[in-house]
Every structure is written in C-alpha cells, then in structure tokens.
Write a protein that holds these residues in place. Structure first.
Motif, PDB file in Angstrom:
ATOM      1  N   GLU A  80       0.915  -1.314   0.025  1.00  0.00           N
ATOM      2  CA  GLU A  80      -0.133  -0.059  -0.045  1.00  0.00           C
ATOM      3  C   GLU A  80       0.918   1.152  -0.003  1.00  0.00           C
ATOM      4  O   GLU A  80       1.845   1.301   0.705  1.00  0.00           O
ATOM      5  CB  GLU A  80      -0.995  -0.077   1.274  1.00  0.00           C
ATOM      6  N   ASP A  91      -2.885   4.100  -2.797  1.00  0.00           N
ATOM      7  CA  ASP A  91      -3.418   3.039  -3.574  1.00  0.00           C
ATOM      8  C   ASP A  91      -2.741   1.844  -2.921  1.00  0.00           C
ATOM      9  O   ASP A  91      -2.155   1.668  -1.968  1.00  0.00           O
ATOM     10  CB  ASP A  91      -2.576   3.232  -4.949  1.00  0.00           C
ATOM     11  N   LEU A  93      -2.237  -2.777  -3.752  1.00  0.00           N
ATOM     12  CA  LEU A  93      -2.195  -4.313  -4.312  1.00  0.00           C
ATOM     13  C   LEU A  93      -2.107  -5.298  -3.626  1.00  0.00           C
ATOM     14  O   LEU A  93      -1.289  -5.470  -2.682  1.00  0.00           O
ATOM     15  CB  LEU A  93      -0.851  -4.041  -5.232  1.00  0.00           C
ATOM     16  N   VAL A 138       1.695   0.087  -8.223  1.00  0.00           N
ATOM     17  CA  VAL A 138       1.083   0.542  -7.171  1.00  0.00           C
ATOM     18  C   VAL A 138       1.297   2.224  -7.445  1.00  0.00           C
ATOM     19  O   VAL A 138       2.520   2.544  -7.597  1.00  0.00           O
ATOM     20  CB  VAL A 138       1.732   0.446  -5.730  1.00  0.00           C
TER      21      VAL A 138
END
Length: 194
Positions: A80, A91, A93, A138
C-alpha cells in the motif's frame, strides 16, 4: 605487453558497470517490524500475527521504485502507498491481484499450491499520471512531498517465521527512461509521529 593492459581496461569497465548496478539498489530504505508474537507491542495497528516492512522517502521527480521478492508463505500479503507523514492512503495491491514473474506462480491464486517453489514477483511504484499503470503497479501521489510504502504479510504458514531477509529488494529507476538512478532520501516512517 598490450594483453595485460586490455585485461586491466576490461576490469575497470566491469567494475564501473557493477558499481552502477549496485548504486541502484535501495534495500537499505526498509524499516521493519517483522515481529509476529501477539504479546509484543507493535508501533502499527497492533495486528496479531502481522509483520510489516515500511519504506518512507522524500519525493524525487521521475522516480520509479521496483520491489523484487517472493510471495509470502502465509495467508495474506499486500503493498500500500500513502502520502504525507499522516499516512493518507493512495493505492493498494493485494496478493491475488499480482502477477508472478515468468516461470513463477502466484500461490494466492486458485489451483496454485501454497508451497509452490517458484514464487518470484516484481512490483513497481510510480507517481500517478507519469506512466500508464500496468499489472503489479502501485500508484504514488503525484503531488506529495513524502511517500510511504507498506508491505504487509499476515499469518505465516506453520513453522514459518518472517524475517528481514523476507523483505523484497528495492531498486530505483527513472520512470521515463528506465535508467538506474540514485535512491531517494529516506524518511522515518515507523516512528515519526508527524
């Protein structure tokens, strides 16, 4: 007499290339709280059986960070990105969204054995709008002065104890040219109360 001179020149070139290759690695930026003992206080959210790796750095225009590692032996992992010292989320992942490197498998996908021996991955971190995001990307905030990246790994498999060696290696590149560049300036993400 020329032969030793040629060898010397080749050695100098190879040393220069290897020094440039080493200069791009930024693994020293990791700050970590890999402790999973539930009775040990944690500077993060106090998550039981969670281990963290954190990277905090000052913004560097054109930077693309790349992490290269192996999928965690456990129940969950994620990356993150956050902006500012107050850690406003940008964002994320998650493990099941990641593509494995060629010749490897993502053990968080259905019908892939959790103990698959080939489990390499690469994840890129780029400012939003700098380049088109691809799989395993990301986004970083394009206007933040400081960034934080959190690696989370939860509930390790039986007999597995997370260690600092499990953190992925970190490299710095120019997001447009792909050339290796110097590492960004570190920011204390774990303990900075700011």
């Amino acid at each position: 007499m020329r032969f030793p001179l040629v060898i010397l020149l080749i050695e100098i070139v190879l040393l220069s290339i290897s020094e440039r290759a080493l200069a791009q690695e930024c693994t020293h930026l990791w700050q970590h709280t890999m402790e999973i003992n539930p009775s040990t206080p944690k500077p993060m959210s106090g998550d039981t059986y969670a281990s963290y790796g954190l990277v905090g750095f000052h913004d560097k225009p054109g930077l693309r960070l790349e992490m290269r590692g192996q999928f965690h032996h456990g129940r969950f992992m994620s990356f993150e990105s956050y902006r500012t010292k107050q850690k406003l989320k940008v964002d994320a992942l998650f493990d099941f969204e990641m593509q494995a490197d060629e010749g490897s498998e993502n053990p968080f996908l259905r019908n892939v054995p959790m103990e698959s021996p080939n489990r390499d991955y690469r994840v890129s971190f780029v400012p939003e709008g700098v380049m088109s995001p691809t799989s395993n990307t990301v986004l970083l905030s394009p206007d933040a002065r400081v960034h934080s990246i959190f690696y989370r790994a939860y509930v390790p498999s039986e007999g597995v104890v997370p260690t600092v060696a499990d953190l992925p290696k970190l490299f710095a590149f120019d997001s447009l040219t792909g050339e290796s560049i110097d590492c960004p300036e570190a920011l204390d993400t774990v303990y900075d109360p700011g």
